[in-house]
Design a protein around this motif. Structure first.
Motif, PDB file in Angstrom:
ATOM      1  N   GLN A  37       0.827  -1.209   0.000  1.00 41.47           N
ATOM      2  CA  GLN A  37       0.000   0.000   0.000  1.00 41.47           C
ATOM      3  C   GLN A  37       0.862   1.261   0.000  1.00 41.47           C
ATOM      4  OE1 GLN A  37      -0.661   2.267   2.787  1.00 41.47           O
ATOM      5  NE2 GLN A  37      -2.063   3.436   1.499  1.00 41.47           N
ATOM      6  N   ARG A  38       1.929   1.266   0.799  1.00 39.00           N
ATOM      7  CA  ARG A  38       2.799   2.443   0.857  1.00 39.00           C
ATOM      8  C   ARG A  38       3.560   2.641  -0.449  1.00 39.00           C
ATOM      9  NH1 ARG A  38       3.782   0.353   6.054  1.00 39.00           N
ATOM     10  NH2 ARG A  38       5.798  -0.498   5.397  1.00 39.00           N
ATOM     11  N   ILE A  39       4.015   1.551  -1.056  1.00 41.59           N
ATOM     12  CA  ILE A  39       4.770   1.663  -2.304  1.00 41.59           C
ATOM     13  C   ILE A  39       3.875   2.137  -3.442  1.00 41.59           C
ATOM     14  CG2 ILE A  39       6.039   0.347  -4.044  1.00 41.59           C
ATOM     15  CD1 ILE A  39       7.035  -1.443  -1.751  1.00 41.59           C
ATOM     16  N   LEU A  40       2.701   1.530  -3.576  1.00 40.89           N
ATOM     17  CA  LEU A  40       1.792   1.897  -4.667  1.00 40.89           C
ATOM     18  C   LEU A  40       1.254   3.310  -4.501  1.00 40.89           C
ATOM     19  CD1 LEU A  40      -0.205  -1.446  -4.999  1.00 40.89           C
ATOM     20  CD2 LEU A  40       1.493  -0.558  -6.591  1.00 40.89           C
ATOM     21  N   SER A  41       1.159   3.793  -3.266  1.00 40.52           N
ATOM     22  CA  SER A  41       0.643   5.141  -3.034  1.00 40.52           C
ATOM     23  C   SER A  41       1.595   6.213  -3.550  1.00 40.52           C
ATOM     24  CB  SER A  41       0.376   5.358  -1.537  1.00 40.52           C
ATOM     25  OG  SER A  41      -0.643   4.498  -1.080  1.00 40.52           O
ATOM     26  N   HIS A  42       2.857   5.875  -3.769  1.00 37.23           N
ATOM     27  CA  HIS A  42       3.809   6.855  -4.309  1.00 37.23           C
ATOM     28  C   HIS A  42       3.494   7.239  -5.753  1.00 37.23           C
ATOM     29  CE1 HIS A  42       6.262   6.951  -0.817  1.00 37.23           C
ATOM     30  NE2 HIS A  42       6.769   5.739  -0.942  1.00 37.23           N
ATOM     31  N   ASP A  43       2.681   6.445  -6.436  1.00 36.03           N
ATOM     32  CA  ASP A  43       2.415   6.687  -7.860  1.00 36.03           C
ATOM     33  C   ASP A  43       1.230   7.603  -8.099  1.00 36.03           C
ATOM     34  OD1 ASP A  43       4.491   4.944  -8.480  1.00 36.03           O
ATOM     35  OD2 ASP A  43       3.184   3.188  -8.544  1.00 36.03           O
ATOM     36  N   PHE A  84      -7.124  10.525  -1.636  1.00 38.20           N
ATOM     37  CA  PHE A  84      -7.995   9.955  -2.667  1.00 38.20           C
ATOM     38  C   PHE A  84      -7.328   8.756  -3.338  1.00 38.20           C
ATOM     39  CE2 PHE A  84      -9.461  10.028  -7.181  1.00 38.20           C
ATOM     40  CZ  PHE A  84     -10.764   9.626  -6.944  1.00 38.20           C
ATOM     41  N   TYR A  85      -6.047   8.906  -3.704  1.00 38.06           N
ATOM     42  CA  TYR A  85      -5.349   7.806  -4.367  1.00 38.06           C
ATOM     43  C   TYR A  85      -5.081   6.659  -3.391  1.00 38.06           C
ATOM     44  CZ  TYR A  85      -2.319   5.469  -7.721  1.00 38.06           C
ATOM     45  OH  TYR A  85      -1.779   4.552  -8.594  1.00 38.06           O
ATOM     46  N   THR A  86      -4.818   6.992  -2.140  1.00 33.33           N
ATOM     47  CA  THR A  86      -4.596   5.946  -1.140  1.00 33.33           C
ATOM     48  C   THR A  86      -5.856   5.119  -0.922  1.00 33.33           C
ATOM     49  OG1 THR A  86      -2.923   7.300  -0.018  1.00 33.33           O
ATOM     50  CG2 THR A  86      -3.913   5.505   1.242  1.00 33.33           C
ATOM     51  N   SER A  87      -7.015   5.774  -0.911  1.00 29.75           N
ATOM     52  CA  SER A  87      -8.270   5.029  -0.770  1.00 29.75           C
ATOM     53  C   SER A  87      -8.495   4.111  -1.966  1.00 29.75           C
ATOM     54  CB  SER A  87      -9.440   5.998  -0.628  1.00 29.75           C
ATOM     55  OG  SER A  87      -9.628   6.756  -1.813  1.00 29.75           O
ATOM     56  N   LEU A 110      -3.993   0.958 -14.806  1.00 25.60           N
ATOM     57  CA  LEU A 110      -4.970   0.646 -15.840  1.00 25.60           C
ATOM     58  C   LEU A 110      -6.387   1.034 -15.434  1.00 25.60           C
ATOM     59  CD1 LEU A 110      -5.077  -0.787 -18.649  1.00 25.60           C
ATOM     60  CD2 LEU A 110      -5.648  -2.870 -17.430  1.00 25.60           C
ATOM     61  N   ASN A 111      -6.724   0.854 -14.161  1.00 26.71           N
ATOM     62  CA  ASN A 111      -8.106   1.045 -13.722  1.00 26.71           C
ATOM     63  C   ASN A 111      -8.368   2.381 -13.034  1.00 26.71           C
ATOM     64  OD1 ASN A 111      -9.540  -1.724 -14.157  1.00 26.71           O
ATOM     65  ND2 ASN A 111      -7.582  -2.262 -13.248  1.00 26.71           N
ATOM     66  N   PHE A 112      -7.325   3.146 -12.750  1.00 24.79           N
ATOM     67  CA  PHE A 112      -7.551   4.411 -12.041  1.00 24.79           C
ATOM     68  C   PHE A 112      -8.399   5.404 -12.844  1.00 24.79           C
ATOM     69  CE2 PHE A 112      -6.158   8.709 -10.707  1.00 24.79           C
ATOM     70  CZ  PHE A 112      -6.673   8.666  -9.421  1.00 24.79           C
ATOM     71  N   PRO A 113      -8.219   5.546 -14.177  1.00 25.94           N
ATOM     72  CA  PRO A 113      -9.109   6.468 -14.907  1.00 25.94           C
ATOM     73  C   PRO A 113     -10.586   6.123 -14.765  1.00 25.94           C
ATOM     74  CG  PRO A 113      -7.206   5.902 -16.252  1.00 25.94           C
ATOM     75  CD  PRO A 113      -7.160   5.011 -15.050  1.00 25.94           C
ATOM     76  N   LYS A 114     -10.910   4.829 -14.673  1.00 31.61           N
ATOM     77  CA  LYS A 114     -12.309   4.433 -14.490  1.00 31.61           C
ATOM     78  C   LYS A 114     -12.796   4.745 -13.085  1.00 31.61           C
ATOM     79  CE  LYS A 114     -12.806   2.799 -18.604  1.00 31.61           C
ATOM     80  NZ  LYS A 114     -13.722   3.482 -19.559  1.00 31.61           N
ATOM     81  N   PHE A 115     -11.890   4.656 -12.104  1.00 34.72           N
ATOM     82  CA  PHE A 115     -12.260   4.933 -10.726  1.00 34.72           C
ATOM     83  C   PHE A 115     -12.622   6.405 -10.532  1.00 34.72           C
ATOM     84  CE2 PHE A 115     -10.985   6.121  -6.360  1.00 34.72           C
ATOM     85  CZ  PHE A 115     -11.842   5.303  -5.645  1.00 34.72           C
ATOM     86  N   CYS A 116     -11.840   7.290 -11.137  1.00 36.04           N
ATOM     87  CA  CYS A 116     -12.082   8.727 -10.940  1.00 36.04           C
ATOM     88  C   CYS A 116     -12.990   9.320 -12.018  1.00 36.04           C
ATOM     89  CB  CYS A 116     -10.751   9.478 -10.895  1.00 36.04           C
ATOM     90  SG  CYS A 116      -9.728   9.311 -12.365  1.00 36.04           S
ATOM     91  N   GLU A 117     -13.568   8.487 -12.887  1.00 39.98           N
ATOM     92  CA  GLU A 117     -14.443   8.985 -13.944  1.00 39.98           C
ATOM     93  C   GLU A 117     -15.637   9.770 -13.402  1.00 39.98           C
ATOM     94  OE1 GLU A 117     -16.674   6.105 -16.442  1.00 39.98           O
ATOM     95  OE2 GLU A 117     -15.388   6.854 -18.053  1.00 39.98           O
ATOM     96  N   PRO A 118     -16.342   9.296 -12.354  1.00 34.36           N
ATOM     97  CA  PRO A 118     -17.449  10.109 -11.809  1.00 34.36           C
ATOM     98  C   PRO A 118     -16.992  11.451 -11.264  1.00 34.36           C
ATOM     99  CG  PRO A 118     -17.601   7.831 -11.043  1.00 34.36           C
ATOM    100  CD  PRO A 118     -16.256   7.977 -11.688  1.00 34.36           C
ATOM    101  N   VAL A 119     -15.768  11.520 -10.734  1.00 37.01           N
ATOM    102  CA  VAL A 119     -15.252  12.789 -10.221  1.00 37.01           C
ATOM    103  C   VAL A 119     -14.987  13.751 -11.373  1.00 37.01           C
ATOM    104  CG1 VAL A 119     -13.392  13.872  -8.902  1.00 37.01           C
ATOM    105  CG2 VAL A 119     -14.252  11.627  -8.221  1.00 37.01           C
ATOM    106  N   VAL A 120     -14.425  13.230 -12.463  1.00 39.38           N
ATOM    107  CA  VAL A 120     -14.141  14.074 -13.634  1.00 39.38           C
ATOM    108  C   VAL A 120     -15.433  14.605 -14.234  1.00 39.38           C
ATOM    109  CG1 VAL A 120     -13.152  14.075 -15.955  1.00 39.38           C
ATOM    110  CG2 VAL A 120     -11.988  12.851 -14.105  1.00 39.38           C
TER     111      VAL A 120
END
Length: 447
Positions: A200-206, A215-218, A243-253
């Motif tokens: 979780q800590r490593i991936l949160s750096h991206d 938001f990204y950590t959640s 790959l899936n982050f654009p779909k996750f934040c699509e409602p926010v956009v």
């Protein structure tokens, strides 16, 4: 010895340059590199699962401490000649242009030639008083080359008389390497895998700059809650996150939700995670092709659903049996009263389910159910009461034969047989349309 001490002092396992573990490891190793003329251990075998920081830690330590080293990937150098010449080429990288041109014309076909040319390169580079580190990444490929190659590299310090340490980096254990003869037991070091908190800590750096860290950590927490049980490969998880982050934040956009609206964001990303679960570790197509296929699937979803039932034509009551089996597989048993009992009163969704039952059942997969629950649901959804005759039981057997249902237990169990429904949501929706049954109204996940 530099790497032994570093490993003993602290677990040398990192994936990002900003990690404090690496700074501590480098600091510990510097204390043991002041007298570089001392002979080091002849060979070190470093193993661990994929993406646990083996190559990165070795490369960073050698670079930061400015130790003379050679790093070779055994996949790229797939023959012994390529391997020998790549090592010698990196050894001679600081020679003058004339010397480099001369040495490039020398053939190095055998290990004897390599030993001779290595001693020559050590003298030319004035490395007699320093330990030279040769790192062989993906060392398991050495087993596919000449039989004497592994034993030769293990005894390279003895054969050349030079101060050299060979480090083997591999994803498999030493027992899979050990040759029958001429074996010199190396020092073995193990790099354990990352736990969930470290991933979780490593991936949160991206996280992208336009979104907040929380938001990204959640998002990463949701990703790991789904994929951690089936995939702990850092590279694969990083690929899935990007790959899936654009779909996750699509409602926010689109302005349909805020960053704090976790429930709406989860409902939007859930079908994409479900499809991604089927492609974990399978890089048969590129990310852009996968996204294009997803888009085509969404556009053709209606047509696919209408044509799904054409492949298997079922009797009338068999269709209701299959529908009842699907409802029993994907609805928690505690919800049957809500969906199939008349005058059940108002029951809040959050009150009658246990905490662990709030996860999407379609993402988890079908659950086994007993025969009596299947028949109870069947009686509730058909217009007229159906007697539990042999005809009904034979239709259940036919559904199992067609692999639309699967047995989840033995027939001789005291509490009766258990089944699971194996069809997809699109398939069961198409079957339900043929009998004018709105199955979505009876599925807990779609409330």
């Amino acid at each position: 010895m530099v790497f032994v001490t570093a490993r003993t002092q602290h677990r040398a396992r990192v994936a990002e340059p900003r990690d404090s573990n690496l700074r501590f490891t480098v600091g510990s190793a510097q204390q043991w590199t002041k007298e570089r003329q001392h002979f080091s251990f002849p060979s070190i075998f470093i193993y661990g699962h994929r993406a646990t920081g083996k190559t990165y830690v070795m490369h960073t330590l050698l670079k930061v401490l400015e130790l003379p080293h050679v790093i070779v990937n055994c996949i790229e150098c797939f023959t012994s000649r390529l391997l020998f010449e790549e090592i010698l080429s990196q050894m001679n990288s600081h020679c003058s242009a004339m010397e480099r041109e001369f040495s490039s014309h020398e053939c190095c076909d055998t290990f004897n030639d390599f030993v001779r040319l290595y001693k020559q390169a050590t003298l030319e580079q004035d490395l007699q008083n320093e330990t030279v580190y040769i790192v062989l990444d993906k060392a398991e490929r050495l087993r596919e080359m000449e039989v004497n190659l592994l034993a030769g590299f293990q005894r390279l310090q003895e054969l050349t008389g030079c101060n050299v340490t060979v480090l083997f980096l591999s994803e498999i254990v030493w027992e899979k390497f050990r040759p029958n003869t001429g074996c010199f037991e190396p020092l073995t070091l193990y790099f354990p895998g990352y736990n969930k908190g470290e991933l979780q800590r490593i991936l949160s750096h991206d996280h992208p700059a336009e979104y907040s860290d929380d938001f990204y950590t959640s998002y990463i927490n949701i990703l790991l809650s789904i994929f951690y049980t089936v995939c702990r490969d850092l590279k694969e998880l990083r690929h899935l996150a990007a790959l899936n982050f654009p779909k996750f934040c699509e409602p926010v956009v689109k302005g349909e939700a805020k960053e704090s609206d976790t429930h709406r964001l989860w409902k939007n990303i859930e079908p994409h995670f479900k499809k991604a679960m089927q492609t974990v570790y399978l890089r048969e197509i590129s990310s852009s092709q996968w996204e294009k296929i997803q888009q085509e699937d969404r556009e053709a979803n209606q047509l696919k659903g209408l044509s799904a039932h054409a492949h298997v034509e079922l009797p009338y009551y068999s269709k209701f049996l299959l529908i009842a089996a699907y409802l029993a597989s994907y609805n928690p048993a505690r919800t049957d009263k809500r969906f199939f009992l008349k005058h059940h009163g108002k029951i809040k969704k959050t009150n009658f389910l246990k905490k662990h039952e709030k996860t999407s059942n379609h993402l988890i997969g079908p659950k086994p159910f007993p025969l009596d629950r299947l028949l109870a649901i069947l009686y509730s959804i058909v217009d007229s009461r159906v007697a539990p005759t042999a005809n009904i039981f034979s239709q259940i057997t036919s559904l199992v034969t067609l692999q639309l249902l699967s047995m989840a237990g033995h027939d001789d169990q005291l509490d009766g047989p258990k089944y699971k429904c194996t069809v997809s949501l699109d398939f069961i929706r198409a079957v339900a349309r043929t009998v004018n049954f709105d199955i979505i109204k009876y599925l807990y996940d779609f409330l």
